[in-house]
Design a protein around this motif. Structure first.
Motif, PDB file in Angstrom:
ATOM      1  N   ASP A 165       0.821  -1.211   0.000  1.00  0.00           N
ATOM      2  CA  ASP A 165       0.000   0.000   0.000  1.00  0.00           C
ATOM      3  C   ASP A 165       0.857   1.265   0.000  1.00  0.00           C
ATOM      4  O   ASP A 165       0.464   2.285  -0.540  1.00  0.00           O
ATOM      5  N   PHE A 166       2.038   1.189   0.587  1.00  0.00           N
ATOM      6  CA  PHE A 166       2.928   2.355   0.659  1.00  0.00           C
ATOM      7  C   PHE A 166       3.778   2.522  -0.590  1.00  0.00           C
ATOM      8  O   PHE A 166       4.017   3.637  -1.044  1.00  0.00           O
ATOM      9  N   GLY A 171       3.815  13.309   1.299  1.00  0.00           N
ATOM     10  CA  GLY A 171       5.199  13.175   0.834  1.00  0.00           C
ATOM     11  C   GLY A 171       5.979  14.458   1.007  1.00  0.00           C
ATOM     12  O   GLY A 171       7.109  14.450   1.502  1.00  0.00           O
ATOM     13  N   ARG A 172       5.386  15.577   0.630  1.00  0.00           N
ATOM     14  CA  ARG A 172       6.072  16.873   0.777  1.00  0.00           C
ATOM     15  C   ARG A 172       6.348  17.187   2.248  1.00  0.00           C
ATOM     16  O   ARG A 172       7.397  17.731   2.589  1.00  0.00           O
ATOM     17  N   ALA A 173       5.411  16.852   3.132  1.00  0.00           N
ATOM     18  CA  ALA A 173       5.611  17.102   4.562  1.00  0.00           C
ATOM     19  C   ALA A 173       6.767  16.249   5.099  1.00  0.00           C
ATOM     20  O   ALA A 173       7.564  16.719   5.924  1.00  0.00           O
ATOM     21  N   PHE A 222       5.899   7.311   5.165  1.00  0.00           N
ATOM     22  CA  PHE A 222       7.179   7.203   5.863  1.00  0.00           C
ATOM     23  C   PHE A 222       8.297   7.714   4.962  1.00  0.00           C
ATOM     24  O   PHE A 222       8.162   7.774   3.737  1.00  0.00           O
ATOM     25  N   LEU A 223       9.376   8.104   5.584  1.00  0.00           N
ATOM     26  CA  LEU A 223      10.597   8.506   4.882  1.00  0.00           C
ATOM     27  C   LEU A 223      11.774   8.018   5.703  1.00  0.00           C
ATOM     28  O   LEU A 223      11.769   8.132   6.928  1.00  0.00           O
ATOM     29  N   ILE A 236      10.921   6.564   0.462  1.00  0.00           N
ATOM     30  CA  ILE A 236       9.705   7.253   0.880  1.00  0.00           C
ATOM     31  C   ILE A 236       8.521   6.429   0.384  1.00  0.00           C
ATOM     32  O   ILE A 236       8.606   5.794  -0.675  1.00  0.00           O
ATOM     33  N   GLY A 237       7.454   6.416   1.163  1.00  0.00           N
ATOM     34  CA  GLY A 237       6.234   5.727   0.748  1.00  0.00           C
ATOM     35  C   GLY A 237       5.028   6.395   1.372  1.00  0.00           C
ATOM     36  O   GLY A 237       5.094   6.855   2.505  1.00  0.00           O
TER      37      GLY A 237
END
Length: 154
Positions: free
Chosen positions: A26-27, A103-105, A65-66, A91-92
């Protein structure tokens, strides 16, 4: 879309790592990863060179997550800079949360941590056009001096 918060994982957040591994598809649209053992997860989260953030929904469930690594170089890259840089590894974002700023955050959290640590250089490998477009939208540029990443299993 409900709100989300971004936090850096610390020792004690081992279950959050296992949940992302279980929901990997899913990520990241990849097959699920085998989770780390409890001991491996504690060591991972305690390592000061591992930076791992989660974006959590209002119920505390991960929606993104990153992960990045800080590593030392054998030289400085410029005057006044540290001899470290950051490899933005992965990143996911859950499919249902994409295009909602998650994602940007997460990338912004990475950049804030870098600034706090006095680090200026960050690298990321983009293996598809969508990833390249996302990173470009976050201010990343193709580095023409870097070659193609090659790998080998030993």
């Amino acid at each position: 879309m409900p709100p989300f918060t971004v936090r850096r994982l610390r020792p004690g957040d081992e279950a959050a790592l296992a949940q992302v591994a279980a929901d990997e598809t899913d990520f990241t649209e990849e097959d699920p990863s085998p989770p780390l053992s409890a001991e491996e997860a504690r060591a991972y989260l305690a390592d000061p060179h591992v930076w791992h953030w989660h974006a959590d929904d209002e119920y505390g469930q991960p929606v993104g997550f990153l992960m990045a690594y800080v590593h030392r170089r054998r030289h400085r890259s410029g005057s006044g800079q540290t001899a470290c840089d950051v490899m933005f590894e992965e990143i996911g974002v859950r499919e249902s949360w994409r295009r909602a700023g998650v994602g940007r955050a997460l990338v912004a959290a990475l950049h804030r941590q870098m600034q706090a640590e006095g680090l200026r250089d960050v690298w990321v490998a983009a293996d598809n056009e969508g990833a390249q477009a996302f990173y470009a939208a976050c201010g990343y540029e193709v580095d023409e001096l870097q070659g193609v990443i090659l790998s080998r299993e030993v």
